[in-house]
Design an enzyme around this catalytic site. Sequence first.
Site, PDB file in Angstrom:
ATOM      1  N   ARG A  89       0.836  -1.216   0.000  1.00 21.84           N
ATOM      2  CA  ARG A  89       0.000   0.000   0.000  1.00 21.84           C
ATOM      3  C   ARG A  89       0.863   1.256   0.000  1.00 21.84           C
ATOM      4  O   ARG A  89       0.591   2.211  -0.734  1.00 21.84           O
ATOM      5  CB  ARG A  89      -0.949   0.032   1.203  1.00 21.84           C
ATOM      6  CG  ARG A  89      -2.151  -0.855   1.052  1.00 21.84           C
ATOM      7  CD  ARG A  89      -3.048  -0.774   2.248  1.00 21.84           C
ATOM      8  NE  ARG A  89      -2.275  -1.123   3.437  1.00 21.84           N
ATOM      9  CZ  ARG A  89      -2.629  -0.851   4.674  1.00 21.84           C
ATOM     10  NH1 ARG A  89      -3.743  -0.205   4.920  1.00 21.84           N
ATOM     11  NH2 ARG A  89      -1.885  -1.213   5.686  1.00 21.84           N
ATOM     12  N   ASN A 145      -6.406  -2.213   1.827  1.00 23.91           N
ATOM     13  CA  ASN A 145      -6.453  -3.661   1.940  1.00 23.91           C
ATOM     14  C   ASN A 145      -7.899  -4.114   1.968  1.00 23.91           C
ATOM     15  O   ASN A 145      -8.747  -3.461   2.569  1.00 23.91           O
ATOM     16  CB  ASN A 145      -5.774  -4.137   3.220  1.00 23.91           C
ATOM     17  CG  ASN A 145      -4.259  -4.106   3.137  1.00 23.91           C
ATOM     18  OD1 ASN A 145      -3.682  -4.025   2.058  1.00 23.91           O
ATOM     19  ND2 ASN A 145      -3.611  -4.171   4.286  1.00 23.91           N
TER      20      ASN A 145
END
Length: 90
Positions: free
Chosen positions: A18, A36
């Site tokens: 990320r 996520n």
Amino acid sequence: MKRLFIIYQGRVQGVGFRYFVYRAAYIMKLTGHVRNMDNGNVEVEVQGPDDHISVFLDTVKGGNGYSRIENYSMKEIPVKPNEKSFDITY
């Protein structure tokens, strides 16, 4: 200007993916978010000029050395004209 909705599958959680996606978007001056998903995938919405998005996609596909993208799906979605930043959402 376009906006893409992307789902990445593979080893993409717990490996800094990320943050890697965030940095790539920041460098390319793109907007959107990365997060996520409960199923182990990562969702990305990214918006900006076509050429910047192309470089972003190539960068992300290359990975950060820890992640491994096994599959991804992508579709174009409506642009959000007032969006100003790219964020990591939780």
